[in-house]
Design an enzyme around this catalytic site. Structure first.
Site, PDB file in Angstrom:
ATOM      1  N   ILE A 254      -4.922  12.030   9.636  1.00 43.15           N
ATOM      2  CA  ILE A 254      -3.562  12.455   9.263  1.00 43.15           C
ATOM      3  C   ILE A 254      -3.646  13.544   8.191  1.00 43.15           C
ATOM      4  CG2 ILE A 254      -1.305  11.708   8.414  1.00 43.15           C
ATOM      5  CD1 ILE A 254      -2.069  10.346  11.046  1.00 43.15           C
TER       6      ILE A 254
ATOM      7  N   ASP B   6       2.009  -1.888  -4.468  1.00 43.26           N
ATOM      8  CA  ASP B   6       0.593  -1.478  -4.393  1.00 43.26           C
ATOM      9  C   ASP B   6      -0.169  -2.247  -5.455  1.00 43.26           C
ATOM     10  OD1 ASP B   6      -1.847   0.085  -3.956  1.00 43.26           O
ATOM     11  OD2 ASP B   6      -0.534   1.521  -2.961  1.00 43.26           O
ATOM     12  N   ILE B   7      -1.497  -2.096  -5.422  1.00 41.79           N
ATOM     13  CA  ILE B   7      -2.360  -2.834  -6.346  1.00 41.79           C
ATOM     14  C   ILE B   7      -2.281  -2.265  -7.768  1.00 41.79           C
ATOM     15  CG2 ILE B   7      -4.415  -1.452  -5.731  1.00 41.79           C
ATOM     16  CD1 ILE B   7      -4.800  -5.140  -6.119  1.00 41.79           C
TER      17      ILE B   7
ATOM     18  N   GLY C 207      -0.402   5.047  -1.179  1.00 46.26           N
ATOM     19  CA  GLY C 207      -1.429   5.803  -0.453  1.00 46.26           C
ATOM     20  C   GLY C 207      -0.854   6.972   0.335  1.00 46.26           C
ATOM     21  N   GLN C 208      -1.740   7.631   1.083  1.00 47.91           N
ATOM     22  CA  GLN C 208      -1.348   8.859   1.782  1.00 47.91           C
ATOM     23  C   GLN C 208      -0.179   8.617   2.740  1.00 47.91           C
ATOM     24  OE1 GLN C 208      -3.962  10.291   4.837  1.00 47.91           O
ATOM     25  NE2 GLN C 208      -3.229  12.404   4.719  1.00 47.91           N
TER      26      GLN C 208
ATOM     27  N   GLY D 123       0.847  -1.209   0.000  1.00 48.33           N
ATOM     28  CA  GLY D 123       0.000   0.000   0.000  1.00 48.33           C
ATOM     29  C   GLY D 123       0.874   1.247   0.000  1.00 48.33           C
TER      30      GLY D 123
ATOM     31  N   TYR E 243     -15.047  -0.378   8.960  1.00 47.57           N
ATOM     32  CA  TYR E 243     -13.612  -0.098   9.096  1.00 47.57           C
ATOM     33  C   TYR E 243     -13.177  -0.246  10.559  1.00 47.57           C
ATOM     34  CZ  TYR E 243      -9.436   2.978   9.178  1.00 47.57           C
ATOM     35  OH  TYR E 243      -8.190   3.525   9.368  1.00 47.57           O
TER      36      TYR E 243
ATOM     37  N   LYS F 139     -10.612  -2.906  12.353  1.00 48.22           N
ATOM     38  CA  LYS F 139      -9.438  -2.481  13.125  1.00 48.22           C
ATOM     39  C   LYS F 139      -9.479  -3.078  14.533  1.00 48.22           C
ATOM     40  CE  LYS F 139      -7.222  -0.192  10.020  1.00 48.22           C
ATOM     41  NZ  LYS F 139      -5.978  -0.749   9.477  1.00 48.22           N
TER      42      LYS F 139
HETATM   43  C1  AKB Z   1     -10.584   7.690   8.417  1.00 41.87           C
HETATM   44  O1  AKB Z   1     -11.090   8.824   8.512  1.00 41.87           O
HETATM   45  O2  AKB Z   1     -11.233   6.688   8.090  1.00 41.87           O
HETATM   46  C2  AKB Z   1      -9.122   7.521   8.756  1.00 41.87           C
HETATM   47  C3  AKB Z   1      -8.908   7.122  10.167  1.00 41.87           C
HETATM   48  C4  AKB Z   1      -9.196   8.073  11.264  1.00 41.87           C
HETATM   49  O3  AKB Z   1      -8.496   6.033  10.431  1.00 41.87           O
HETATM   50  N1  AKB Z   1      -8.412   8.715   8.463  1.00 41.87           N
END
Ligand code: AKB
Length: 319
Positions: free
Chosen positions: A173, A35-36, A12-13, A9, A143, A147
Site C-alpha cells: 500500500i 493503539d498500543i 499505523g499506515q 492499530g 507474517y 496470515k
Molecule cells: C509487507 O510488505 O509486509 C506488507 C504486505 C504486503 O502485507 N506491506
C-alpha cells in the site's frame, strides 16, 4: 445497525487513514481509535482515543463494552520484514489479536469484523503471474504463515459460529500521510520521500522485482466496500485476492523521472529481496470484482502524481 466502530492499530499506515475516513462517514463519536501507544498525534487528537494492547483479551473486551462497539477493524500486526527479525513475537501478536476479536464475535460482543490478510499468504511455489484466488499457498515468512492460518480461522469461525468476518489480501500500500513500518513493500513509499528530499534513492530490492501494489485511497475504498456489502455477497470468508497495479522499482523510477528528470536510483538488495521473490508479481482478483463490485482507480502514474504533489505540499507546510 448504526455502526459503533473500534479500530485496533489506528496509528499505523492503513489504520490512521481508515480512522479519518470512517469518522468522516459515521461521525467522530461513533469511531473509536486505539493503539498500543500515542505514536500518531494526528489520530490521538482527532477524536476518542484509547491505549489498547491488542494481545490483552480483557482490555479489548472492556473497551468494547465501554463504547458499546459492534464493529471492529483489527489493523494491528507485525509485517513481513520485522516479522523475520522477531518470528515468535510476530506469531504471538498476529494470532493472539485475531483470536481475541474472533472469540468476542463468537460470544456476540462484536457483530461485524474486518481483518486484513496479505499477498504474503502466497509463497515460492505459488504461480506468480495473475495468481488465482485458490492456488498453492506455502508462505515462507512468519507474517505470511500468520496470515494464511488467520484466513483458515476466519473461515472456520464464520462456518461454525456464524461470525461475520470479512477480509482482503492487501498488496503493498502506497500512501503519503503515515509511513508504513516493517514491510517488504515499504520501498514503494520511501522512494517518493527520498525523491523529494535527496533526488536519489538506494533501493533494498532489485530493479526488476515486480510486486502487486495499490494506492491508499483504493485500499480504503476496498475496505469500506467489503464492509458495506450485504452478507450474502461475501462468498469468500477466508480472504479475497485484491489487485490494482503491478510494477518494479525500475517502473517507479521512470514514473518519478517524468516529474523529476534528474532523479536517480541505485540498488542494494538485502534480506527483503528473498521475501519479495517469494510473492506473486500480479494477482487475479476477479472474485472481489464479481462478488462486491471491486474496482480500482489509481495507475502507477496517478500514484506518482498524488505522492509527489502531497509530499511537496506537506514539506512546505512543515517548513
Ligand atoms: C509487507 O510488505 O509486509 C506488507 C504486505 C504486503 O502485507 N506491506
Amino acid at each position: 445497525m448504526t455502526p459503533k466502530i473500534l479500530i485496533i492499530g489506528a496509528c499505523g499506515q492503513i489504520g490512521s487513514e481508515l480512522t479519518h475516513k470512517l469518522r468522516s462517514i459515521h461521525g467522530k463519536d461513533n469511531v473509536i481509535a486505539s493503539d498500543i501507544s500515542y505514536n500518531n498525534l494526528d489520530i490521538v487528537n482527532s477524536g476518542t482515543f484509547e491505549i489498547l494492547d491488542a494481545q490483552d483479551y480483557t482490555s479489548v473486551k472492556i473497551c468494547i463494552d465501554k463504547h458499546q462497539i459492534n464493529t471492529v477493524y483489527l489493523m494491528a500486526a507485525m509485517l513481513s520484514a520485522t516479522g523475520e527479525k522477531y518470528p515468535l513475537k510476530a506469531w504471538d501478536l498476529n494470532m493472539d489479536s485475531l483470536f481475541h476479536v474472533l472469540n468476542l464475535a463468537k460470544e456476540g460482543f462484536i457483530k461485524k469484523l474486518f481483518w486484513p490478510s496479505s499477498i504474503a499468504v502466497f509463497g515460492p511455489t505459488t504461480p506468480k503471474e495473475n495468481t488465482p484466488q485458490y492456488t498453492i499457498m506455502e508462505p515462507s515468512t512468519v507474517y505470511g504463515i500468520t496470515k494464511q492460518v488467520g484466513e483458515r480461522w476466519c473461515e472456520y469461525y464464520h462456518n461454525q459460529y456464524g461470525v461475520d468476518v470479512r477480509s482482503i489480501r492487501y498488496p503493498g500500500i502506497i500512501s503519503w500521510k503515515t509511513l508504513p513500518g516493517g514491510g517488504t513493500t515499504d520501498y514503494a513509499v520511501e522512494i517518493y520521500h527520498k525523491a523529494i528530499a535527496d533526488n536519489k534513492y538506494e533501493c533494498f530490492l532489485s530493479e526488476e522485482t515486480e510486486l502487486p501494489m495499490m494506492f491508499m485511497d483504493d485500499a480504503i475504498k476496498a475496505t469500506l466496500d467489503i464492509m458495506d456489502a450485504k452478507p450474502e455477497a461475501i462468498k469468500i470468508r477466508s480472504s479475497y485476492n485484491l489487485s490494482a497495479v503491478s510494477f518494479t522499482p525500475k517502473d517507479m523510477t521512470q514514473s518519478i523521472q517524468k516529474h523529476l528528470p534528474d532523479f536517480t536510483i541505485s540498488y542494494k538488495p538485502d534480506f527483503r529481496q528473498k521475501i519479495a521473490d517469494s510473492w506473486p508479481k500480479s494477482i487475479d482478483d476477479s472474485n472481489a470484482r464479481e462478488d462486491w463490485s471491486w474496482k480500482h482507480s489509481f495507475s502507477l502514474d496517478d500514484i506518482t502524481n498524488e505522492m509527489l504533489t502531497n509530499l511537496k505540499k506537506k514539506e512546505v507546510e512543515t517548513n
